[in-house]
Design a protein around this motif. Structure first.
Motif, PDB file in Angstrom:
ATOM      1  N   GLU A  62       0.830  -1.206   0.000  1.00 40.28           N
ATOM      2  CA  GLU A  62       0.000   0.000   0.000  1.00 40.28           C
ATOM      3  C   GLU A  62       0.862   1.253   0.000  1.00 40.28           C
ATOM      4  O   GLU A  62       1.985   1.251   0.519  1.00 40.28           O
ATOM      5  N   CYS A  71      -2.576   0.158  -3.962  1.00 36.65           N
ATOM      6  CA  CYS A  71      -2.071  -1.122  -3.483  1.00 36.65           C
ATOM      7  C   CYS A  71      -1.505  -1.863  -4.694  1.00 36.65           C
ATOM      8  O   CYS A  71      -2.263  -2.266  -5.587  1.00 36.65           O
ATOM      9  N   TRP A  75     -10.409  -3.434   0.814  1.00 33.54           N
ATOM     10  CA  TRP A  75      -9.761  -2.515   1.728  1.00 33.54           C
ATOM     11  C   TRP A  75     -10.366  -2.747   3.116  1.00 33.54           C
ATOM     12  O   TRP A  75     -11.597  -2.862   3.260  1.00 33.54           O
ATOM     13  N   CYS A 125      -4.870  -3.298   2.240  1.00 30.13           N
ATOM     14  CA  CYS A 125      -5.516  -3.996   1.139  1.00 30.13           C
ATOM     15  C   CYS A 125      -5.362  -5.489   1.385  1.00 30.13           C
ATOM     16  O   CYS A 125      -4.393  -5.930   2.024  1.00 30.13           O
ATOM     17  N   GLY A 176      -1.631  -6.621   2.873  1.00 35.37           N
ATOM     18  CA  GLY A 176      -0.475  -5.756   2.841  1.00 35.37           C
ATOM     19  C   GLY A 176      -0.088  -5.334   4.253  1.00 35.37           C
ATOM     20  O   GLY A 176      -0.739  -5.736   5.230  1.00 35.37           O
TER      21      GLY A 176
END
Lengths: 108, 122
Positions: B6, B22, B36, B96, B113
């Motif tokens: 991200e 992302c 998200w 993400c 992430g």
């Protein structure tokens, strides 16, 4: 909207078994996923589809789901298991993913 | 291996806009739904938005609907979140996450992430 209820905290001695509950209306009819999150890190999936373990997750982690409660069970708890744990379901009625409020597992 | 990175976080004034990205690698991005998820400081996880593999199906949490827009560029393996009319309670780490399926469904999020922090403050 669909609500998942978790106890804020659970404490367990090393080597014992920890059980973390996740309550929801007829949650037994949904697929439940569990995440472990350690401080400063992203969540990690530890149980999916109620009771399946991703590769790399120790067999000490198991899950069950029935009626109005899903449960994450951690056997032979280790200090490294200390973390926040979140349950998650897909609520098809509202087309929303829902997380429980999280449970802080403390290893005494 | 799957990587989600991200970017775009920062400090923004209330009422202003901010865009997050992302970058995905290590898997066939165009085959999977993406999400998200955010986490306010000291709080739990909150799902924000979902986009299907082809961008044709999108869902939002009630708290962001009408203010946030999720999108994707499969040619660039990138997921986006455009945030407008930001409020103090939008302050959070935004993650993400990759779905196990191509469309909305019952699978979990096996990859996340590391997150990007958005702070809404004057």
């Amino acid at each position: 909207s669909y609500v998942l209820t978790q106890p804020p905290s659970v404490s367990v001695a090393p080597g014992k078994t920890a059980s973390i509950s996740c309550g929801g209306s007829s949650i037994g009819s949904k697929s439940v996923h569990w995440y472990q999150q350690k401080p400063g890190q992203a969540p990690v999936l530890v149980i999916y589809y109620d009771s399946d373990r991703p590769s790399g997750v120790p067999e000490r982690f198991s899950g069950s789901n029935s009626e109005n409660t899903a449960t994450l069970t951690i056997s032979r708890v280790e200090a490294g298991d200390e973390a926040d744990y979140y349950c998650q379901v897909w609520d098809g009625g509202s087309a929303h993913w829902v997380f429980g409020g999280g449970t802080k597992l403390t290893v005494l | 291996q799957v990587q989600l990175v991200e970017s775009g976080g920062g400090v923004v004034q209330p009422g202003r806009s901010l865009g997050l990205s992302c970058a995905a690698s290590g898997f066939s991005f165009s085959n999977y739904a993406m999400h998200w998820v955010r986490q306010a400081p000291g709080k739990g996880l909150e799902w924000v938005a979902l986009i299907s593999y082809d961008g044709n199906t999108i869902y939002y949490a009630d708290s962001v609907r009408g203010r946030f827009t999720i999108s994707r560029d499969n040619s660039r393996n990138t997921l986006f979140l455009q945030m407008s009319s930001l409020r103090a309670d939008d302050t959070a780490v935004y993650y993400c996450a990759k779905d196990v399926r191509s469309v909305a469904g019952t699978g979990g999020f096996p990859y996340w992430g590391q997150g990007t922090l958005v702070t809404v403050s004057s």
